[in-house]
Design a protein around this motif. Structure first.
Motif, PDB file in Angstrom:
ATOM      1  N   MET A  36       0.831  -1.195   0.000  1.00  0.00           N
ATOM      2  CA  MET A  36       0.000   0.000   0.000  1.00  0.00           C
ATOM      3  C   MET A  36       0.873   1.254   0.000  1.00  0.00           C
ATOM      4  SD  MET A  36      -3.191  -1.054   0.137  1.00  0.00           S
ATOM      5  CE  MET A  36      -3.455  -2.803  -0.174  1.00  0.00           C
ATOM      6  N   LEU A  37       0.385   2.302  -0.628  1.00  0.00           N
ATOM      7  CA  LEU A  37       1.057   3.592  -0.566  1.00  0.00           C
ATOM      8  C   LEU A  37       1.118   4.078   0.874  1.00  0.00           C
ATOM      9  CD1 LEU A  37       2.172   6.181  -2.014  1.00  0.00           C
ATOM     10  CD2 LEU A  37      -0.202   7.004  -2.048  1.00  0.00           C
ATOM     11  N   VAL A  38       0.031   3.860   1.593  1.00  0.00           N
ATOM     12  CA  VAL A  38      -0.090   4.234   2.994  1.00  0.00           C
ATOM     13  C   VAL A  38      -1.100   3.294   3.622  1.00  0.00           C
ATOM     14  CG1 VAL A  38      -1.877   5.942   2.448  1.00  0.00           C
ATOM     15  CG2 VAL A  38      -0.620   6.147   4.595  1.00  0.00           C
ATOM     16  N   ASP A  39      -0.910   2.946   4.889  1.00  0.00           N
ATOM     17  CA  ASP A  39      -1.898   2.120   5.577  1.00  0.00           C
ATOM     18  C   ASP A  39      -3.050   3.018   6.016  1.00  0.00           C
ATOM     19  OD1 ASP A  39      -0.851  -0.438   5.353  1.00  0.00           O
ATOM     20  OD2 ASP A  39       0.483  -0.177   7.068  1.00  0.00           O
ATOM     21  N   SER A  40      -4.071   3.089   5.203  1.00  0.00           N
ATOM     22  CA  SER A  40      -5.206   3.962   5.486  1.00  0.00           C
ATOM     23  C   SER A  40      -6.162   3.289   6.467  1.00  0.00           C
ATOM     24  CB  SER A  40      -5.956   4.288   4.194  1.00  0.00           C
ATOM     25  OG  SER A  40      -7.229   4.831   4.473  1.00  0.00           O
ATOM     26  N   PRO A  41      -6.588   4.016   7.512  1.00  0.00           N
ATOM     27  CA  PRO A  41      -7.544   3.445   8.466  1.00  0.00           C
ATOM     28  C   PRO A  41      -8.998   3.771   8.126  1.00  0.00           C
ATOM     29  CG  PRO A  41      -6.683   5.478   9.363  1.00  0.00           C
ATOM     30  CD  PRO A  41      -6.045   5.310   7.996  1.00  0.00           C
ATOM     31  N   THR A  42      -9.241   4.346   6.944  1.00  0.00           N
ATOM     32  CA  THR A  42     -10.599   4.778   6.605  1.00  0.00           C
ATOM     33  C   THR A  42     -11.118   4.024   5.379  1.00  0.00           C
ATOM     34  OG1 THR A  42      -9.652   6.680   5.416  1.00  0.00           O
ATOM     35  CG2 THR A  42     -10.347   7.036   7.695  1.00  0.00           C
ATOM     36  N   ASN A  43     -11.955   4.638   4.584  1.00  0.00           N
ATOM     37  CA  ASN A  43     -12.621   3.918   3.490  1.00  0.00           C
ATOM     38  C   ASN A  43     -11.947   4.108   2.133  1.00  0.00           C
ATOM     39  OD1 ASN A  43     -13.505   6.660   3.162  1.00  0.00           O
ATOM     40  ND2 ASN A  43     -15.249   5.918   1.956  1.00  0.00           N
ATOM     41  N   GLN A  44     -10.774   4.720   2.115  1.00  0.00           N
ATOM     42  CA  GLN A  44      -9.979   4.811   0.900  1.00  0.00           C
ATOM     43  C   GLN A  44      -8.688   4.024   1.106  1.00  0.00           C
ATOM     44  OE1 GLN A  44     -10.058   8.928  -1.143  1.00  0.00           O
ATOM     45  NE2 GLN A  44      -9.949   9.392   1.031  1.00  0.00           N
ATOM     46  N   ILE A  45      -8.351   3.143   0.157  1.00  0.00           N
ATOM     47  CA  ILE A  45      -7.089   2.424   0.260  1.00  0.00           C
ATOM     48  C   ILE A  45      -6.341   2.582  -1.059  1.00  0.00           C
ATOM     49  CG2 ILE A  45      -8.017   0.809   1.954  1.00  0.00           C
ATOM     50  CD1 ILE A  45      -8.025  -1.320  -0.293  1.00  0.00           C
ATOM     51  N   PHE A  46      -4.999   2.450  -0.990  1.00  0.00           N
ATOM     52  CA  PHE A  46      -4.153   2.820  -2.120  1.00  0.00           C
ATOM     53  C   PHE A  46      -3.140   1.721  -2.451  1.00  0.00           C
ATOM     54  CE2 PHE A  46      -5.770   6.522   0.034  1.00  0.00           C
ATOM     55  CZ  PHE A  46      -6.170   7.360  -1.003  1.00  0.00           C
ATOM     56  N   PRO A  47      -3.575   0.664  -3.117  1.00  0.00           N
ATOM     57  CA  PRO A  47      -2.663  -0.416  -3.489  1.00  0.00           C
ATOM     58  C   PRO A  47      -1.661   0.016  -4.561  1.00  0.00           C
ATOM     59  CG  PRO A  47      -4.979  -1.103  -3.629  1.00  0.00           C
ATOM     60  CD  PRO A  47      -4.957   0.390  -3.508  1.00  0.00           C
ATOM     61  N   ILE A  48      -0.478  -0.558  -4.501  1.00  0.00           N
ATOM     62  CA  ILE A  48       0.548  -0.344  -5.525  1.00  0.00           C
ATOM     63  C   ILE A  48       0.636  -1.629  -6.331  1.00  0.00           C
ATOM     64  CG2 ILE A  48       2.977   0.158  -5.966  1.00  0.00           C
ATOM     65  CD1 ILE A  48       3.031   1.631  -3.267  1.00  0.00           C
ATOM     66  N   VAL A  49       0.279  -1.549  -7.620  1.00  0.00           N
ATOM     67  CA  VAL A  49       0.178  -2.765  -8.434  1.00  0.00           C
ATOM     68  C   VAL A  49       1.103  -2.686  -9.654  1.00  0.00           C
ATOM     69  CG1 VAL A  49      -2.196  -3.160  -7.700  1.00  0.00           C
ATOM     70  CG2 VAL A  49      -1.761  -1.862  -9.791  1.00  0.00           C
ATOM     71  N   PRO A  50       1.544  -3.823 -10.151  1.00  0.00           N
ATOM     72  CA  PRO A  50       2.340  -3.821 -11.391  1.00  0.00           C
ATOM     73  C   PRO A  50       1.513  -3.250 -12.546  1.00  0.00           C
ATOM     74  CG  PRO A  50       2.459  -5.950 -10.278  1.00  0.00           C
ATOM     75  CD  PRO A  50       1.381  -5.176  -9.592  1.00  0.00           C
ATOM     76  N   ASP A  51       2.148  -2.491 -13.402  1.00  0.00           N
ATOM     77  CA  ASP A  51       1.435  -1.897 -14.529  1.00  0.00           C
ATOM     78  C   ASP A  51       0.750  -2.954 -15.393  1.00  0.00           C
ATOM     79  OD1 ASP A  51       2.254   0.558 -13.673  1.00  0.00           O
ATOM     80  OD2 ASP A  51       3.843   0.809 -15.162  1.00  0.00           O
ATOM     81  N   ALA A  52       1.361  -4.111 -15.512  1.00  0.00           N
ATOM     82  CA  ALA A  52       0.784  -5.173 -16.341  1.00  0.00           C
ATOM     83  C   ALA A  52      -0.541  -5.681 -15.784  1.00  0.00           C
ATOM     84  CB  ALA A  52       1.777  -6.326 -16.462  1.00  0.00           C
ATOM     85  N   LEU A  53      -0.772  -5.421 -14.495  1.00  0.00           N
ATOM     86  CA  LEU A  53      -1.999  -5.903 -13.854  1.00  0.00           C
ATOM     87  C   LEU A  53      -3.200  -4.987 -14.109  1.00  0.00           C
ATOM     88  CD1 LEU A  53      -2.965  -8.211 -11.965  1.00  0.00           C
ATOM     89  CD2 LEU A  53      -2.463  -6.700 -10.035  1.00  0.00           C
ATOM     90  N   LEU A  54      -2.931  -3.736 -14.474  1.00  0.00           N
ATOM     91  CA  LEU A  54      -4.015  -2.753 -14.610  1.00  0.00           C
ATOM     92  C   LEU A  54      -5.086  -3.169 -15.625  1.00  0.00           C
ATOM     93  CD1 LEU A  54      -2.042   0.623 -14.420  1.00  0.00           C
ATOM     94  CD2 LEU A  54      -3.525  -0.385 -12.667  1.00  0.00           C
ATOM     95  N   PRO A  55      -4.717  -3.596 -16.839  1.00  0.00           N
ATOM     96  CA  PRO A  55      -5.765  -3.980 -17.799  1.00  0.00           C
ATOM     97  C   PRO A  55      -6.621  -5.138 -17.307  1.00  0.00           C
ATOM     98  CG  PRO A  55      -3.651  -3.710 -18.912  1.00  0.00           C
ATOM     99  CD  PRO A  55      -3.376  -3.690 -17.440  1.00  0.00           C
ATOM    100  N   GLU A  56      -6.020  -6.054 -16.559  1.00  0.00           N
ATOM    101  CA  GLU A  56      -6.775  -7.192 -16.031  1.00  0.00           C
ATOM    102  C   GLU A  56      -7.718  -6.750 -14.913  1.00  0.00           C
ATOM    103  OE1 GLU A  56      -6.615 -10.055 -17.619  1.00  0.00           O
ATOM    104  OE2 GLU A  56      -5.213  -8.990 -18.931  1.00  0.00           O
ATOM    105  N   LEU A  57      -7.251  -5.830 -14.070  1.00  0.00           N
ATOM    106  CA  LEU A  57      -8.111  -5.305 -13.009  1.00  0.00           C
ATOM    107  C   LEU A  57      -9.318  -4.564 -13.582  1.00  0.00           C
ATOM    108  CD1 LEU A  57      -5.736  -3.878 -10.233  1.00  0.00           C
ATOM    109  CD2 LEU A  57      -7.429  -5.708  -9.983  1.00  0.00           C
ATOM    110  N   GLU A  58      -9.097  -3.834 -14.671  1.00  0.00           N
ATOM    111  CA  GLU A  58     -10.175  -3.076 -15.283  1.00  0.00           C
ATOM    112  C   GLU A  58     -11.300  -3.970 -15.803  1.00  0.00           C
ATOM    113  OE1 GLU A  58      -8.034  -0.854 -18.189  1.00  0.00           O
ATOM    114  OE2 GLU A  58      -7.672   0.846 -16.838  1.00  0.00           O
ATOM    115  N   LYS A  59     -11.005  -5.232 -15.999  1.00  0.00           N
ATOM    116  CA  LYS A  59     -12.032  -6.173 -16.467  1.00  0.00           C
ATOM    117  C   LYS A  59     -12.938  -6.643 -15.339  1.00  0.00           C
ATOM    118  CE  LYS A  59      -9.005  -8.003 -20.108  1.00  0.00           C
ATOM    119  NZ  LYS A  59      -8.254  -9.208 -20.578  1.00  0.00           N
ATOM    120  N   VAL A  60     -12.471  -6.491 -14.089  1.00  0.00           N
ATOM    121  CA  VAL A  60     -13.255  -7.033 -12.977  1.00  0.00           C
ATOM    122  C   VAL A  60     -13.770  -5.979 -12.004  1.00  0.00           C
ATOM    123  CG1 VAL A  60     -12.121  -9.275 -13.073  1.00  0.00           C
ATOM    124  CG2 VAL A  60     -11.186  -7.495 -11.592  1.00  0.00           C
ATOM    125  N   CYS A  61     -13.185  -4.761 -12.030  1.00  0.00           N
ATOM    126  CA  CYS A  61     -13.625  -3.765 -11.052  1.00  0.00           C
ATOM    127  C   CYS A  61     -13.362  -2.349 -11.549  1.00  0.00           C
ATOM    128  CB  CYS A  61     -12.920  -3.972  -9.713  1.00  0.00           C
ATOM    129  SG  CYS A  61     -11.150  -3.620  -9.735  1.00  0.00           S
TER     130      CYS A  61
END
Length: 342
Positions: A278-303
Motif C-alpha cells: 500500500m502507498l499508505v496504511d489507510s484506516p478509513t474507506n480509501q485504500i491505495f494499493p501499488i500494483v504492477p502496470d501489467a496488472l491494470l488492464p486485467e483489473l479493469e475487467k473485474v472492477c
C-alpha cells in the motif's frame, strides 16, 4: 463488475430516500428557511455540543470550501493547506477564483498538516508585500485516508490561536474519519477545536449535501449573503435539511460510515495478504494499493477504481473506495479475482 471507484456512485441510503419521498408532495418555504432545516440545525448543534454555532446547508464539498473561505477572509488573506489538500489539487482553482492564494506545504503520505508547516508559512509571510496567512485548511479524513487524533487537532488549534489563524476542517469524509479505529475525536471535540467544519453527506449516504458548522461567532454575520453571492444557496433548501435529519437523528450516519470503513479494511488486509503493498496504511474507506502496470488492464475487467499516480517505472498506485452500499460479497469477489491474477 465490482465497484470501488468512489463513495458517491450510488444515489443515497434507502432511509434518506424514504425521508425525501415523505415530504415530496409538500409545499415548503425555500432557501433553507424552512422548519426541516431549522430542526436539523438544532440537532447538529446538540450533537456538537455547540449551542452558539450557525449551521448552513450547502450542496457539495467544493462549494462549501470556497464559499466558507471567501466569507471568512479579507481580500489580502491566504490559506495554508497540505499540498494534497482538496482545495489545492482537485477544485480547479475555485478558492483562487475568490481572490485568495493557497499556501501549500509538502506533507507525509498520511496527508496531515502539522504546527511546523503552519509556523513555516507564518514566518515566510511576515513581509507586508505578500499575502497574509489567516486560515488553515485541513481534511478529516485526509485525501489519502489519514485521520487526525485529538492530540494532533489540539496542537493545530493551539498553533492557530497563537498565530491569529482560523482553523477550518473539511469534513467531506468526516463520517469515515469518526468511524475509523484510529480516531479518538467526537463531533463535540471538533466543534471545540475548530472555527468551522462541515459534516459531509454526499460521500456518506446523502443524495447530496454538506452541513457547515460555523462555531466562531465572529464568522457568522452575513454568511448567507456570501453563500448567495457565490451561487451556493439551494432554492429547495429543505431537501438538505430532510436528508441530514434522516442521517443524524438515530445514528444512521455513523453506522453506515462504520460499514464503509469495515469493508475497506477487509479489502486492504486481504490485498496485503496477497502480497500487494500500500502507498499508505489507510484506516478509513480509501485504500491505495501499488500494483504492477501489467496488472491494470486485467483489473479493469473485474472492477472500477481510480489511478492515483505512478509509484515507479513499473508500478502504479490505484485507489479503491468503499461506501455505505458496498456489499461484503464485492470485497470477497475482488479478492478472489486478484488472487487468480497474481
Amino acid at each position: 463488475m465490482y465497484n470501488f471507484r468512489n463513495d458517491y456512485s450510488e444515489g443515497c441510503h434507502p432511509k434518506v430516500l424514504e425521508a425525501l419521498t415523505a415530504v415530496n408532495g409538500e409545499s415548503v418555504i425555500g432557501y433553507g428557511q424552512d422548519a426541516y432545516c431549522a430542526k436539523c440545525a438544532d440537532l447538529i448543534r446538540e450533537q456538537c455540543k455547540a449551542p452558539q454555532a450557525d449551521v448552513q446547508f450547502l450542496v457539495g464539498g467544493t462549494q462549501t470550501n470556497f464559499t466558507a473561505i471567501a466569507a471568512f477572509l479579507r481580500p489580502w488573506e491566504s490559506v495554508i493547506c497540505a499540498s494534497t489538500g482538496h482545495i489545492n489539487g482537485h477544485e480547479v482553482g475555485a478558492v483562487e477564483a475568490t481572490g485568495h492564494k493557497i499556501l501549500s506545504s509538502q506533507v507525509g503520505a498520511d496527508g496531515k498538516l502539522t504546527p511546523a508547516h503552519i509556523v513555516s508559512w507564518v514566518e515566510a509571510c511576515r513581509d507586508e508585500h505578500v499575502t497574509k496567512p489567516r486560515l488553515v485548511y485541513i481534511s478529516d479524513a485526509t485525501e489519502t485516508g489519514g485521520v487526525y487524533t485529538k492530540a494532533e487537532l489540539t496542537a493545530l488549534s493551539e498553533c492557530c490561536k497563537a498565530n491569529n489563524l482560523l482553523l477550518f476542517l473539511d469534513g467531506a469524509r468526516l463520517g469515515c474519519a469518526l468511524a475509523s479505529g484510529a480516531n479518538d475525536l467526537t463531533l463535540a471535540d471538533i466543534a471545540s477545536l475548530t472555527d468551522a467544519f462541515y459534516i459531509g453527506g454526499t460521500k456518506n449516504g446523502a443524495m447530496m449535501g454538506e452541513a457547515l458548522v460555523i462555531v466562531n461567532p465572529d464568522l457568522q454575520p452575513d454568511f448567507f449573503r456570501m453563500k448567495k453571492r457565490e451561487g451556493a444557496v439551494l432554492a429547495k433548501g429543505w431537501l438538505l435539511g430532510v436528508q441530514f435529519q434522516a442521517l443524524l437523528e438515530d445514528g444512521l450516519y455513523f453506522r453506515i460510515a462504520a460499514h464503509s470503513v469495515e469493508m475497506a479494511q477487509a479489502l486492504q488486509t486481504g490485498l496485503k495478504e496477497l502480497g500487494i503493498p500500500m502507498l499508505v496504511d489507510s484506516p478509513t474507506n480509501q485504500i491505495f494499493p501499488i500494483v504492477p502496470d501489467a496488472l491494470l488492464p486485467e483489473l479493469e475487467k473485474v472492477c472500477t477504481f481510480e489511478v492515483w499516480g505512478k509509484a515507479d517505472a513499473g508500478h502504479t498506485t490505484i485507489r479503491f473506495v468503499t461506501s455505505f452500499a458496498t456489499p461484503r460479497e464485492s470485497v470477497d469477489g475482488l479478492l478472489a479475482a486478484v488472487k487468480k491474477l497474481v
